[in-house]
Design a protein around this motif. Structure first.
Motif, PDB file in Angstrom:
ATOM      1  N   ARG A  33       1.837   5.494  -0.959  1.00  0.00           N
ATOM      2  CA  ARG A  33       2.294   4.095  -0.832  1.00  0.00           C
ATOM      3  C   ARG A  33       3.282   3.944   0.326  1.00  0.00           C
ATOM      4  O   ARG A  33       3.264   2.936   1.033  1.00  0.00           O
ATOM      5  CB  ARG A  33       2.930   3.625  -2.141  1.00  0.00           C
ATOM      6  CG  ARG A  33       1.912   3.407  -3.257  1.00  0.00           C
ATOM      7  CD  ARG A  33       2.581   2.927  -4.537  1.00  0.00           C
ATOM      8  NE  ARG A  33       3.216   1.624  -4.364  1.00  0.00           N
ATOM      9  CZ  ARG A  33       2.586   0.458  -4.415  1.00  0.00           C
ATOM     10  NH1 ARG A  33       1.290   0.433  -4.645  1.00  0.00           N
ATOM     11  NH2 ARG A  33       3.238  -0.667  -4.238  1.00  0.00           N
ATOM     12  N   ALA A  44       1.259   3.892   3.446  1.00  0.00           N
ATOM     13  CA  ALA A  44       0.509   2.635   3.603  1.00  0.00           C
ATOM     14  C   ALA A  44       1.423   1.463   3.930  1.00  0.00           C
ATOM     15  O   ALA A  44       0.945   0.369   4.221  1.00  0.00           O
ATOM     16  CB  ALA A  44      -0.283   2.346   2.326  1.00  0.00           C
ATOM     17  N   GLY A  45       2.723   1.676   3.830  1.00  0.00           N
ATOM     18  CA  GLY A  45       3.659   0.583   4.097  1.00  0.00           C
ATOM     19  C   GLY A  45       3.917  -0.284   2.878  1.00  0.00           C
ATOM     20  O   GLY A  45       4.474  -1.367   2.993  1.00  0.00           O
ATOM     21  N   LEU A  46       3.519   0.204   1.700  1.00  0.00           N
ATOM     22  CA  LEU A  46       3.719  -0.568   0.472  1.00  0.00           C
ATOM     23  C   LEU A  46       5.054  -0.251  -0.186  1.00  0.00           C
ATOM     24  O   LEU A  46       5.418  -0.862  -1.183  1.00  0.00           O
ATOM     25  CB  LEU A  46       2.580  -0.290  -0.518  1.00  0.00           C
ATOM     26  CG  LEU A  46       1.219  -0.820  -0.086  1.00  0.00           C
ATOM     27  CD1 LEU A  46       0.113  -0.295  -0.997  1.00  0.00           C
ATOM     28  CD2 LEU A  46       1.219  -2.341  -0.082  1.00  0.00           C
ATOM     29  N   ALA A  47       5.743   0.733   0.340  1.00  0.00           N
ATOM     30  CA  ALA A  47       7.081   1.067  -0.159  1.00  0.00           C
ATOM     31  C   ALA A  47       7.927   1.460   1.047  1.00  0.00           C
ATOM     32  O   ALA A  47       7.394   1.792   2.113  1.00  0.00           O
ATOM     33  CB  ALA A  47       6.998   2.210  -1.158  1.00  0.00           C
TER      34      ALA A  47
END
Lengths: 194, 213
Positions: A45, A48-51
């Motif tokens: 994550r 992916a740039g989600l965190a």
């Protein structure tokens, strides 16, 4: 393509990733392994740039529009059909020749006959196939797959094996799995989280 | 700018189509607003002032909008779909704009039913009230969508949204009631327009920080 130095991720008091260093070059295939709770999903994550990292540095190339992400959730709308879901993402990613690309992916992943079914009516394996279609739709440069074999039957898993072989030629791939031997022949590196 | 609006359009259409399929939000809003007007009709003593009646109309509008706002991010929250939207190469504020448009559409439909119902139970509404409601809707949806996204990320979301939203909706109620009953309604309508402009800009600019982890 991905470079992490002393990467840390903390959720409240809990330190999930501690001082992680690794590098994944363009065109590489990195397998992330580790027991439950070791931070595999968190790491993916982050990439992916989600965190957002709590400490250290993480450089990821390319930008988010060129990343394909397959997580634990299929990330499709249950009320929409398989075709409608892919059409939505195709529009958001501005996929050239969208309809042809969607048709080709649905055929390739054995979902063409189920294209008119709402996602809520699809089986777990079909949902995972649809999620794979979604993550590949925009021809991502970097593919991040979190437990991609989860929920797939033997045919689906074999299909994914073949896809990974084909994708290995053209993409940078980061995969987390509990079955590292399955992808070992393709891997250029392995990252074991404790 | 064109692609920004195109992205927002795609996302808003998605939300409207989802509602057409699921029919979760709009029927609840319609039923709620009609029920609350009926309750007010019987609760309010006969011969009550026009101010009291119009005040209750605004209470009904604010709480009906709260119902719609509470469901604005249900699909994204329950199915983890906010990740998918955040990953897409669209400006994150376009997600906010699309949700504002969709919620606004539901609220307007609810009011198209609510205003005639109010006229039936109490008294006809004037153009200044209609203009006040229209301006208030924009503010409600702009601020409420941002707060709904914040609440969706939290655990006590059902509690959090009203607690965050109602204090910020207070100026809307003041402006709306003022526009409905005051002689110089233009002043109150101007106040509502100013509220819309300021809070829509703030919500638009800060949405990215709300959806990034």
């Amino acid at each position: 393509m991905i470079r992490a130095e002393r990467l840390e991720k903390r959720y409240g008091e809990k330190l999930v990733l501690r001082g992680l260093d690794f590098e994944l070059d363009r065109g590489g295939f990195l397998v992330v392994t580790g027991p439950n709770g070791s931070g595999k999903t968190t790491l993916l994550r982050l990439c992916a740039g989600l965190a957002i990292p709590s400490g250290g540095t993480l450089e990821v190339e390319p930008e988010r529009g060129a990343i394909g992400f397959l997580g634990h959730e299929p990330l499709v709308y249950r009320e929409f059909t398989a075709l409608e879901n892919l059409d939505l993402y195709g529009r958001l990613y501005r996929v050239p020749e969208r309809r042809e690309r969607i048709g080709m992916l649905l055929e390739r992943f054995g979902l063409w006959d189920s294209r008119g079914l709402r996602a809520a009516k699809l089986s777990r394996g079909q949902l995972q196939r649809l999620a794979l279609c979604r993550s590949l739709l925009h021809r991502p440069e970097l593919l991040i797959l979190d437990e991609p074999f989860s929920g797939l039957d033997a045919d689906g898993a074999e299909l994914l094996d073949r896809e990974l072989v084909a994708m290995r030629e053209r993409r940078t791939i980061l995969v987390s799995t509990h079955d590292p031997e399955r992808v070992a022949p393709l891997a250029s590196g392995r990252l074991a989280l404790a | 700018m064109r692609s920004y609006l195109a992205d927002a359009g795609v996302l808003a259409r998605k939300d409207l189509r989802l509602e057409l399929r699921a029919r979760d939000t709009l029927p609840s809003m319609l039923l709620f607003v009609l029920s609350i007007l009926v309750v007010f009709h019987f609760a309010l003593p006969s011969g009550s002032s026009r101010l009291a009646e119009l005040g209750l109309l605004w209470v009904a509008i604010v709480f009906t909008s709260l119902l719609g706002l509470g469901r604005a991010f249900v699909a994204e929250r329950e199915q983890g779909l906010l990740d998918a939207l955040v990953l897409a190469p669209v400006d994150r504020s376009a997600i906010w704009l699309a949700k504002v448009v969709a919620t606004l559409a539901f609220l307007v439909v609810a009011e198209v039913v609510a205003l005639p119902a109010f006229a039936l139970f109490f008294e006809p509404v004037g153009w200044s009230t209609v203009a006040g409601v229209a301006l208030a809707d924009v503010g409600i949806c702009a601020v409420g969508t941002l707060l709904a996204a914040m609440a969706a990320a939290g655990r006590a979301r059902e509690l959090l949204l009203p607690l965050l939203f109602l204090p910020l909706a207070l100026p809307i109620v003041i402006g709306g009631v003022g526009a409905s009953v005051a002689d110089g309604s233009g002043r109150y309508l101007g106040f509502l327009a100013l509220y819309d402009a300021i809070f829509a800009l703030l919500a638009w600019a800060s949405f990215e920080y709300v959806v990034t982890e």
